[in-house]
Design a protein around this motif. Sequence first.
Motif, PDB file in Angstrom:
ATOM      1  N   SER A  69       0.836  -1.187   0.000  1.00  0.00           N
ATOM      2  CA  SER A  69       0.000   0.000   0.000  1.00  0.00           C
ATOM      3  C   SER A  69       0.879   1.248   0.000  1.00  0.00           C
ATOM      4  O   SER A  69       2.079   1.185   0.267  1.00  0.00           O
ATOM      5  CB  SER A  69      -0.876  -0.002   1.245  1.00  0.00           C
ATOM      6  OG  SER A  69      -0.057   0.214   2.371  1.00  0.00           O
ATOM      7  N   HIS A  72       2.550   1.634   3.353  1.00  0.00           N
ATOM      8  CA  HIS A  72       3.740   0.823   3.613  1.00  0.00           C
ATOM      9  C   HIS A  72       4.940   1.300   2.812  1.00  0.00           C
ATOM     10  O   HIS A  72       6.066   1.250   3.277  1.00  0.00           O
ATOM     11  CB  HIS A  72       3.442  -0.655   3.321  1.00  0.00           C
ATOM     12  CG  HIS A  72       2.592  -1.277   4.371  1.00  0.00           C
ATOM     13  ND1 HIS A  72       1.293  -1.645   4.150  1.00  0.00           N
ATOM     14  CD2 HIS A  72       2.849  -1.561   5.669  1.00  0.00           C
ATOM     15  CE1 HIS A  72       0.785  -2.143   5.261  1.00  0.00           C
ATOM     16  NE2 HIS A  72       1.707  -2.107   6.203  1.00  0.00           N
ATOM     17  N   TYR A  75       6.217   4.150   4.631  1.00  0.00           N
ATOM     18  CA  TYR A  75       6.807   3.661   5.880  1.00  0.00           C
ATOM     19  C   TYR A  75       8.220   3.130   5.650  1.00  0.00           C
ATOM     20  O   TYR A  75       9.077   3.197   6.527  1.00  0.00           O
ATOM     21  CB  TYR A  75       5.906   2.568   6.458  1.00  0.00           C
ATOM     22  CG  TYR A  75       6.450   1.974   7.745  1.00  0.00           C
ATOM     23  CD1 TYR A  75       6.164   2.562   8.971  1.00  0.00           C
ATOM     24  CD2 TYR A  75       7.253   0.838   7.725  1.00  0.00           C
ATOM     25  CE1 TYR A  75       6.672   2.038  10.144  1.00  0.00           C
ATOM     26  CE2 TYR A  75       7.759   0.303   8.888  1.00  0.00           C
ATOM     27  CZ  TYR A  75       7.463   0.915  10.101  1.00  0.00           C
ATOM     28  OH  TYR A  75       7.977   0.388  11.251  1.00  0.00           O
ATOM     29  N   MET A  76       8.466   2.582   4.460  1.00  0.00           N
ATOM     30  CA  MET A  76       9.780   2.000   4.176  1.00  0.00           C
ATOM     31  C   MET A  76      10.916   2.996   4.361  1.00  0.00           C
ATOM     32  O   MET A  76      12.059   2.608   4.560  1.00  0.00           O
ATOM     33  CB  MET A  76       9.805   1.417   2.752  1.00  0.00           C
ATOM     34  CG  MET A  76       9.045   0.103   2.650  1.00  0.00           C
ATOM     35  SD  MET A  76       8.877  -0.442   0.958  1.00  0.00           S
ATOM     36  CE  MET A  76      10.497  -1.130   0.680  1.00  0.00           C
ATOM     37  N   LEU A  79      12.428   2.158   7.787  1.00  0.00           N
ATOM     38  CA  LEU A  79      12.622   0.762   8.204  1.00  0.00           C
ATOM     39  C   LEU A  79      13.824   0.622   9.133  1.00  0.00           C
ATOM     40  O   LEU A  79      13.785  -0.130  10.108  1.00  0.00           O
ATOM     41  CB  LEU A  79      12.821  -0.130   6.975  1.00  0.00           C
ATOM     42  CG  LEU A  79      11.557  -0.480   6.204  1.00  0.00           C
ATOM     43  CD1 LEU A  79      11.901  -1.285   4.957  1.00  0.00           C
ATOM     44  CD2 LEU A  79      10.596  -1.263   7.081  1.00  0.00           C
ATOM     45  N   ASN A  82      13.518   1.284  13.057  1.00  0.00           N
ATOM     46  CA  ASN A  82      12.749   0.445  13.967  1.00  0.00           C
ATOM     47  C   ASN A  82      13.278  -0.981  13.913  1.00  0.00           C
ATOM     48  O   ASN A  82      13.987  -1.354  12.983  1.00  0.00           O
ATOM     49  CB  ASN A  82      11.270   0.447  13.568  1.00  0.00           C
ATOM     50  CG  ASN A  82      10.650   1.820  13.746  1.00  0.00           C
ATOM     51  OD1 ASN A  82      10.745   2.409  14.824  1.00  0.00           O
ATOM     52  ND2 ASN A  82      10.060   2.345  12.681  1.00  0.00           N
ATOM     53  N   THR A  84      13.228  -4.992  13.346  1.00  0.00           N
ATOM     54  CA  THR A  84      12.611  -5.774  12.279  1.00  0.00           C
ATOM     55  C   THR A  84      11.242  -6.295  12.713  1.00  0.00           C
ATOM     56  O   THR A  84      10.306  -6.333  11.931  1.00  0.00           O
ATOM     57  CB  THR A  84      13.527  -6.938  11.891  1.00  0.00           C
ATOM     58  OG1 THR A  84      14.816  -6.413  11.601  1.00  0.00           O
ATOM     59  CG2 THR A  84      13.007  -7.664  10.668  1.00  0.00           C
ATOM     60  N   ASN A  87       8.664  -3.731  12.378  1.00  0.00           N
ATOM     61  CA  ASN A  87       8.340  -3.548  10.958  1.00  0.00           C
ATOM     62  C   ASN A  87       7.442  -4.661  10.431  1.00  0.00           C
ATOM     63  O   ASN A  87       6.531  -4.416   9.651  1.00  0.00           O
ATOM     64  CB  ASN A  87       9.620  -3.516  10.125  1.00  0.00           C
ATOM     65  CG  ASN A  87      10.449  -2.288  10.444  1.00  0.00           C
ATOM     66  OD1 ASN A  87       9.907  -1.287  10.914  1.00  0.00           O
ATOM     67  ND2 ASN A  87      11.756  -2.379  10.225  1.00  0.00           N
ATOM     68  N   ILE A  88       7.718  -5.912  10.861  1.00  0.00           N
ATOM     69  CA  ILE A  88       6.918  -7.030  10.353  1.00  0.00           C
ATOM     70  C   ILE A  88       5.487  -6.919  10.864  1.00  0.00           C
ATOM     71  O   ILE A  88       4.524  -7.094  10.105  1.00  0.00           O
ATOM     72  CB  ILE A  88       7.549  -8.372  10.762  1.00  0.00           C
ATOM     73  CG1 ILE A  88       8.880  -8.563  10.030  1.00  0.00           C
ATOM     74  CG2 ILE A  88       6.615  -9.529  10.456  1.00  0.00           C
ATOM     75  CD1 ILE A  88       9.671  -9.743  10.498  1.00  0.00           C
ATOM     76  N   ASN A  90       4.015  -4.285  11.587  1.00  0.00           N
ATOM     77  CA  ASN A  90       3.422  -3.170  10.856  1.00  0.00           C
ATOM     78  C   ASN A  90       2.850  -3.602   9.500  1.00  0.00           C
ATOM     79  O   ASN A  90       1.886  -3.023   9.016  1.00  0.00           O
ATOM     80  CB  ASN A  90       4.474  -2.076  10.665  1.00  0.00           C
ATOM     81  CG  ASN A  90       3.901  -0.851   9.991  1.00  0.00           C
ATOM     82  OD1 ASN A  90       2.941  -0.261  10.484  1.00  0.00           O
ATOM     83  ND2 ASN A  90       4.454  -0.493   8.842  1.00  0.00           N
ATOM     84  N   LEU A  91       3.457  -4.631   8.918  1.00  0.00           N
ATOM     85  CA  LEU A  91       2.932  -5.144   7.640  1.00  0.00           C
ATOM     86  C   LEU A  91       1.572  -5.774   7.847  1.00  0.00           C
ATOM     87  O   LEU A  91       0.689  -5.697   7.001  1.00  0.00           O
ATOM     88  CB  LEU A  91       3.881  -6.212   7.072  1.00  0.00           C
ATOM     89  CG  LEU A  91       5.020  -5.778   6.165  1.00  0.00           C
ATOM     90  CD1 LEU A  91       5.832  -6.995   5.768  1.00  0.00           C
ATOM     91  CD2 LEU A  91       4.486  -5.089   4.915  1.00  0.00           C
ATOM     92  N   VAL A  92       1.434  -6.472   8.965  1.00  0.00           N
ATOM     93  CA  VAL A  92       0.187  -7.167   9.240  1.00  0.00           C
ATOM     94  C   VAL A  92      -0.874  -6.176   9.695  1.00  0.00           C
ATOM     95  O   VAL A  92      -2.029  -6.236   9.285  1.00  0.00           O
ATOM     96  CB  VAL A  92       0.416  -8.237  10.328  1.00  0.00           C
ATOM     97  CG1 VAL A  92      -0.870  -8.987  10.627  1.00  0.00           C
ATOM     98  CG2 VAL A  92       1.504  -9.197   9.878  1.00  0.00           C
ATOM     99  N   ARG A  93      -0.456  -5.254  10.570  1.00  0.00           N
ATOM    100  CA  ARG A  93      -1.389  -4.277  11.131  1.00  0.00           C
ATOM    101  C   ARG A  93      -0.638  -2.975  11.352  1.00  0.00           C
ATOM    102  O   ARG A  93       0.235  -2.893  12.211  1.00  0.00           O
ATOM    103  CB  ARG A  93      -1.880  -4.810  12.484  1.00  0.00           C
ATOM    104  CG  ARG A  93      -3.336  -4.632  12.719  1.00  0.00           C
ATOM    105  CD  ARG A  93      -3.637  -4.903  14.181  1.00  0.00           C
ATOM    106  NE  ARG A  93      -4.447  -3.814  14.685  1.00  0.00           N
ATOM    107  CZ  ARG A  93      -5.780  -3.824  14.615  1.00  0.00           C
ATOM    108  NH1 ARG A  93      -6.393  -4.854  14.120  1.00  0.00           N
ATOM    109  NH2 ARG A  93      -6.485  -2.799  15.071  1.00  0.00           N
ATOM    110  N   GLN A  96      -0.168   2.737  14.990  1.00  0.00           N
ATOM    111  CA  GLN A  96      -0.885   4.005  15.041  1.00  0.00           C
ATOM    112  C   GLN A  96       0.043   5.208  14.817  1.00  0.00           C
ATOM    113  O   GLN A  96      -0.267   6.116  14.077  1.00  0.00           O
ATOM    114  CB  GLN A  96      -1.616   4.126  16.391  1.00  0.00           C
ATOM    115  CG  GLN A  96      -2.788   5.084  16.373  1.00  0.00           C
ATOM    116  CD  GLN A  96      -3.811   4.725  15.286  1.00  0.00           C
ATOM    117  OE1 GLN A  96      -4.045   3.553  14.998  1.00  0.00           O
ATOM    118  NE2 GLN A  96      -4.392   5.731  14.657  1.00  0.00           N
ATOM    119  N   LEU A  99       1.298   5.767  11.363  1.00  0.00           N
ATOM    120  CA  LEU A  99       0.103   5.978  10.541  1.00  0.00           C
ATOM    121  C   LEU A  99      -0.329   7.433  10.603  1.00  0.00           C
ATOM    122  O   LEU A  99      -0.652   8.049   9.578  1.00  0.00           O
ATOM    123  CB  LEU A  99      -1.011   5.050  11.043  1.00  0.00           C
ATOM    124  CG  LEU A  99      -2.265   4.980  10.173  1.00  0.00           C
ATOM    125  CD1 LEU A  99      -1.908   4.498   8.778  1.00  0.00           C
ATOM    126  CD2 LEU A  99      -3.290   4.037  10.789  1.00  0.00           C
TER     127      LEU A  99
END
Lengths: 216, 292, 494
Positions: A69, A72, A75-76, A79, A82, A84, A87-88, A90-93, A96, A99
């Motif tokens: 998206s 994301h 957000y990269m 990376l 933060n 890892t 970050n992972i 964050n991929l799932v959810r 805040q 965001l």
Amino acid sequence: MIFLKSENVSYQNIKTLHNIELTVKKGEKLALIGHSGSGKSTLLKLIYERYSDNTALVPQDYGLVNHLSVYHNVYMGQLNQNSTWYNIVNLVRPWQKPLERISIILSQLQLEDYLFRPVGQLSGGQKQRVAVARSLFQGGNLLLADEPVSSVDEKQSQVVLRQLCNHFSTVVLAMHDTQLALAFCDRIIGLEKGKIVLDQPSHKLASQDLLALYAE
Amino acid sequence: MKKTIILSTLLILFSLISSTTLVAADTQKTLVFSAIPDQDETRLKQRFSGMADYLSKKLNIPVKYVPVKSYSAVVTAFRNNQVQLAWFGGLSGVQARLRVTDSQAIAQGIEDTQFHSYIIAHHSTGLKKGDDLPKGIAGKTFTFGSKGSTSGRLMPQFYIEKAFNKKTDAIFKRVGFSGNHSRTIALVQTGAYQIGAVNFKVWDKALKDGKVDLEKVSVIWKTPAYPDYQWTIRGDVDASWGEGFSKKVQAALLDLKDEALLSKFPRSGFIKAENSDYQPIVDTAKSIGLID
Amino acid sequence: MPSKPYKHSAAWNVSWVFIFIAVGSLFVADIEISTFEPWGELSRFFLAIFSPDWTHYKDIGDAILQTLAFAILGVVFGCVVGFALALVFHWRLVRTICALVRAVHELFWALIFLQIFGLHPLTGLLAIGLPYAATFAKIYAEILEEGDKSALQAVDPKTSVISVFFYARLPDLWVHFKTYTLYRLECALRSSTVLGFVGLPTVGYLLSSAFLEGNYTEVWGLLLLFYLIIATIRYWLRPKLLPFYILVSPFIIANDSEISSENMVRFFTEDIIPTPIRNGEGLVELGQWFNELFLTQALPGIANTLILTQIALVITAILTLLFFPLISSHFFKQTGQTMGHTFLVIVRSTPEYILAYILLQLWGPSMLPAIIALAMHNGAIIGHLIGRYSNEITLRIDTVKGGNRYFYELLPRLYGQFLAFLFYRWEIILRESAILGILGIATLGFYIDSAIQDLRLDKAIILIVITALLNVVVDSISRRLRSRLRLKTAVECS
């Protein structure tokens, strides 16, 4: 801030940069202008290789991940700041905190409606602004941007360049729009066949002077 | 380039060898025999090629042994007339004779009139030998030999199901098929299965050869006696090799006194057999639904 | 603040559906290690690698020649017949028949042909050739379909069909045909080896016998040679040598057993006719007979086959994701990648049937060995393909490293391709799950093998047909999913 002395770069045995001498002071806004193939991108790459610490980048091909998206992709930019695991997750959810920050950046670039849209579904100009948003989110002392407004319209170009110049103290932009270059940068570097052929403060130059660089 | 030349020559050589073996036996019709692969499958050819030589000398015709991978494949080959004579187990013999009319059981091992299966157990089960089938086998893991075996499956299954009045699937935690008798011994010995059913002749031979560690695996029950292995010959061999041919083969088998050859089976000698000797096997196989 | 919550992609949701199914299956699957001392036997097995045994080099040499000859002839048969079928592949009937023939695994074909031809070489030849022909037909047709047709349009419309084909189409497509056919030859070497497990005189015969006796040194002698053959395939398989190989092979596989038409007729008119019909009983008995077969064998067989397939599929996926970085330039330097390649080649060259067999011997019969074997083999295949794809991706010069690179830069870009390959292998994993039943796991193959061992071919055939239909169903679900998710696959994955 940036200090290059007698730099030569070759690509597949062809010299692409000749004897580059360049000093950039902190706070300077620099525009690189010249034909395509004159060595702008190569020079940006060279600067990045030497000064990658705390430097944000807007590459010419954006380097976005189409299946992720907009959120994301932006957000990269952070990376490395933060863990890892963070970050992972964050991929799932999406978290805040990033965001909220990313939403603000996107609204500055008029992309707020595309927050969770996969980048692959965006137009060329929108993608370019996502790449810009990524660099804004990343932040740092130095911005290196390769044609950051080549695909957006006049009005939005202004918005994008203003954001970039406000956000980063030192900026090096490769540009082909000479007017925009003069408007947003305080120093112009002209490149031709891998050599620096012009190095002047903007206030001493007019758009006309630069046309020579684009003449055949 | 060199490599290709070497390779090609090698291949040509090999092809020549195999094609010559092809035509060698064309003059007189070859009698082909086979045997169920009940143990040590690696050296089947070594195990039975001596028998082929013996029969060939006795019968004055070329005799060949073909190795076959499974019990049912021997039955099929026998039925398809690709094999005319076979050393069958009780069940496979019955299956074969049901499918080839006029085929006859002509000889059996002396021991085959009174054959047994052993139920063996891994030491960790703590089961001890008893006159009756130890009830403690219930709930353990269990392996038969081959699916088509008499002593490794049919009879043990029959007696175990009779003792518990339940299907083996319901008695044991897990039921497997090791493939053959020597494998069953090995699997129970290593504990891959806790309980197994094995041909008593194979067990005795393995014990004699020092392949069994009695600390690890032991016999806990012996089934009642039943008829087992036999030589079966197709009914149409007389038409191919002349009148009285099956009698000649029978005589050759009964005449076999060579200890070394007999030990491959392993039997102390062969005696006459008839189809009717195997009626008990037919009845048992029908009762547990292995034949219709 | 964004009004809409974050929504994951369809591919993500589909993935989770598959994961949930697999986890659910794990609860009902039997995945116990039932062996008393499994690790002792395992170490004994792996220690034997240092003392491979080639004492019986004559038997081994013969078995290797047989393996090669069956593979070569099987592929030749398959590609000739397959090519002819590819030309008429637009006929629905041809497509349907090919799909059904493909849906039956080589080993099942071998079991069927063993009944018809016995030990005659035709058994092995057709067991490989027939399913391969059906696969070739499909892939060749796809190549013809997708190939560049521009040369075709330039041809005078009066030219004969055949010359058009040879002048305008074949030269362009030749490379695709060649690549795929050679790839299938490697597969055929595996198939041919495995056929030894049901009695053909190939390497598998010796391998399974050596295993049954626990002669692990001999097992390694054979396995090492097998890897050597696969690894050197491009050195000995030269187009120039091919005619020679084809010429010699028939002599290698020839034996003196005969086929009788009587047996063939009997097979079709008696053996495979359901017993109640053969005995002249009525429809009621036939119904009962079928009902019992379906409830006591087909149904549990189908359930176990699907359970094994779904678990193996998801574990394949996990292993793929672990394996592909091993050969990816984004994670390893040249030496690391070479080691990764070697590892993946070894894992994927080992036929899953043999891998499962090895693990079953060591751990006892549960689904666990089968799951691991299927996942290792397929994971190595897809991992290799995905790894190759990953090497075509160029990353930004300011890209991140390690986990961040894996999860943000590569995985999202590769995920579509990854799912496509996985769904493509789904049906193949199903076919293999069924087959592994022959080794004693209660999938459809177990009941088919039992029926054949009991010489009840009528039941065996019905179970084989059920297996084939199950395959066709899964294949069509997979196709629908792929088109729904807009996933494209290359032919190299089949």
